[in-house]
Design an enzyme around this catalytic site. Sequence first.
Site, PDB file in Angstrom:
ATOM      1  N   GLU A   1       0.830  -0.910  -0.593  1.00  0.00           N
ATOM      2  CA  GLU A   1       0.026  -0.141  -0.021  1.00  0.00           C
ATOM      3  C   GLU A   1       0.947   1.141   0.213  1.00  0.00           C
ATOM      4  O   GLU A   1       0.785   2.508  -0.831  1.00  0.00           O
ATOM      5  CB  GLU A   1      -0.971   0.055   1.532  1.00  0.00           C
ATOM      6  CG  GLU A   1      -2.125  -1.300   1.113  1.00  0.00           C
ATOM      7  CD  GLU A   1      -1.644  -2.283   1.176  1.00  0.00           C
ATOM      8  OE1 GLU A   1      -0.155  -2.728   1.875  1.00  0.00           O
ATOM      9  OE2 GLU A   1      -2.519  -3.066   1.547  1.00  0.00           O
ATOM     10  N   HIS A   4     -10.282  -4.041  10.907  1.00  0.00           N
ATOM     11  CA  HIS A   4     -10.942  -4.049   9.646  1.00  0.00           C
ATOM     12  C   HIS A   4     -12.185  -3.006  10.065  1.00  0.00           C
ATOM     13  O   HIS A   4     -12.763  -3.360   8.512  1.00  0.00           O
ATOM     14  CB  HIS A   4     -11.305  -5.078   8.802  1.00  0.00           C
ATOM     15  CG  HIS A   4      -9.820  -6.214   8.841  1.00  0.00           C
ATOM     16  ND1 HIS A   4      -9.471  -6.803   9.001  1.00  0.00           N
ATOM     17  CD2 HIS A   4      -9.995  -6.707   7.671  1.00  0.00           C
ATOM     18  CE1 HIS A   4      -8.216  -7.408   8.826  1.00  0.00           C
ATOM     19  NE2 HIS A   4      -8.291  -7.104   7.396  1.00  0.00           N
TER      20      HIS A   4
END
Lengths: 458, 343
Positions: free
Chosen positions: A191, A260
């Site tokens: 990322e 998450h």
Amino acid sequence: MAIEITMPALSPTMEKGTLAKWLVKEGDNVESGDVIAEIETDKATMEVESIDDGVVAKILVPEGTDDVPVGQLIAVLAEEGEDVADVDAAPSHAAVVPTPAQEEAEVPVKETAVSVVSVAVADPAVPEGTNMVKLTVREALRDAMAEEMRKDGDVFVMGEEVAEYQGAYKVTQGLLDEFGPERVIDTPITEHGFAGLGAGAAFAGLKPVIEFMTFNFAMQAIDHIINSAAKTRYMSGGLVQCPIVFRGPNGAASRVGAQHSQNYASWYANVPGLKVIAPYDAADSKGLLKAAILDPNPVVFLENELMYGESFEVPELDDYVLPIGKARIFREGADVTIVSYSITVGEALKAADKLAEEGISAEVIDLRTIRPLDIETVIESVKKTNRCVVAEEGWPQCSVASDVSAQLMEQAFDWLDAPVTRVNSVDVPLPYANNLEKAAVVSADDIIRAAKAVCYAE
Amino acid sequence: MTTKKSTKKTTAPARRRTKQPAQYNASNDELVEFYEQMLLIRRFEEKAGQMYGMGLIGGFCHLYIGQEAVVVGIQTALKDGDSVITGYREHGHMIAAGSDPKAVMAELTGRSGGCSRGKGGSMHMFDPERGFYGGHGIVGAQVSLGTGLAFAAKYRKTDNVGVAYFGDGAANQGQVYESFNMARIWNLPVIYIIENNQYAMGTSVNRSSSEIELHRRGESFRIPGKQVDGMNVLEVRAAMDEAVKHCRDGNGPFILEMKTYRYRGHSMSDPAKYRSKEEVQKMRAEHDAIDQIKERILDAKILDEAGLKEIDKKVKAVVAEAATFAQECPEPALSELYTDVLA
Ligand SMILES: Cc1ncc(C[n+]2csc(CCOP(=O)(O)OP(=O)(O)O)c2C)c(N)n1
Ligand SMILES: [Mg+2]
């Protein structure tokens, strides 16, 4: 011309120092780069180098002198060919004061709130008779990307599993087939790297759409989103632009635990140089994602996994682009304003239905864009209802809800009949157990309770 | 933590360093041009240091003195459309890219005539017209960004290359390796220039790095690397020509490790206690890039002392003009506070 040597500033904060030691004496020859003195600052002893060639004509501050102010003349060099005896030790000029800008008189009033105010823009009128099609949010997002990719070869999509796998949540379904692997690019799980690569490509004028599998993983990349994408235009005085979209699901999904499930809206909304969008339904998802891709600025586009499969009516138009920075009045009402965005708009609408049954008429506003924030629309509504609840699936402190309520306090104080009330998720990392998770996120019931409270209904 | 300096040095030979490194075959004019450019950067930086001392420049200010051969050797090998990006020690990179020294100095003083109109400062300078994309203050960020610039060159099907400069300290950032990996799998035309000046602030390469032969850092990504004497502009240029050809021919990324040295502290406020005066003096006396090229020019009788003096004068005048401009130019208008946030 004699060369004047002044007490140097040796750190961003130094104002004075001790002239600890001279390493040259009058009459010495010095060359550029020679160390001529040692100076003690509050932090360290530093060497001072000559930056000119010449002969030391006069030493004006003896070694061992404390508290010599920065800028004071400490020695004079005679230049090559100049007679040392001729050198005048009187300072030829005072410490240099920066020339002020010419228009000091017309100092603008300091704008502490967001200086980039949303202009009064309206959604484009959907022509009468326009066919409406039912699309899922997922399809609407995909169509938005596909339409912009067809129009502009500089638009490309990059992220983990976006191409061959068709998207971890199938948002990029079909794009690889239509546009090929040069424009729909599977990345390694990096990322930080691909967010930076995307920002660099945008510096060069491409228009990347960077998908994060979820925004939780964009924490690895947040440095590039903020330091590289958001700040470069400003730091370059407008020379470098960064037309990039960072998109992906944000916020709690379903029982995936604390790592998450975070909502990052307020994090990004804090940053000047970014635009932040968080749509609720399919039409807004399509119209605003297209706007984000067309926008010359970096845009953080926050989706919601739980909404991907939801269907809504979307106008069947060739180019349905919505204005960024414009809230939407989802439902009109007279007694209380409920402000929300993203998935929580659904809860707000449910709450409004139930409140109506009890005789309370709620106006529901979907912010849609978090930055620039369309506070005008909220204020106009509050002027009518005199009460406001801000509902957001995310933690309360320094939240979008906090900001909306602060701005209402500043700008709509006289119209308020009750304190603006925030309805946020519980202030804990999101738990896994079904019952605990449900208890932690914002529900219609939480909103109803707050709405009744500000209406002083029981 | 203790380090095993001595064993590291002996067990990690500079494998790809050839015994007789190639030297760029410079014409007389080019030799003089290299000299002039390096001298301009050095004199500019000395002036910046002096102006910092006078309080005219604020914040952090990282001087490039000692490393001039790297940027001059690299930049002269590039062509229009190639992109360049680096960290915060970038005044020399701006000048070598052809930016106006006046605009660079005025950025240092935070004035309206600065290249970023006074809003970037020492660490944030840009000149995209000349392919220069900053000027970044986050150590390592330029490596991913530069890989993206090279990605754009390839996406547009040009034969342009992207150059990403970074330090020995930056070489330990994770995103460097994320970038190496992507550059290799996508065959991007990017040249990574590691400016190994042997220190990251006060931490020497020996203390910070498990593999101190930084040109080998691409091995597990199958990226070729080469170690170069970064104090010798002709070696830098020869190595860069090879790397550029490799990239333009579509062979993907290349790493050049430039062994170089900064003479000054990390920034203006660094007393540099982590190294000895003798170490600095030795580098200056024996390896100085400008002295080396000067000797060459004199030996080959391209110019005599008087001829060199003329160049010195010319350079001094350019720097003096920049310094004057940077002091006389007004600060940005207060209305500038609000501009350039968004397009
Ligand atoms: C991410 C990040 N961490 C730390 C810093 C503070 N810092 C600025 S320069 C520097 C040293 C970098 O050294 P190197 O990469 O060798 O480059 P050099 O200064 O030698 O040119 C550090 C730690 C920073 N700017 N960014
Ligand atoms: Mg270094």
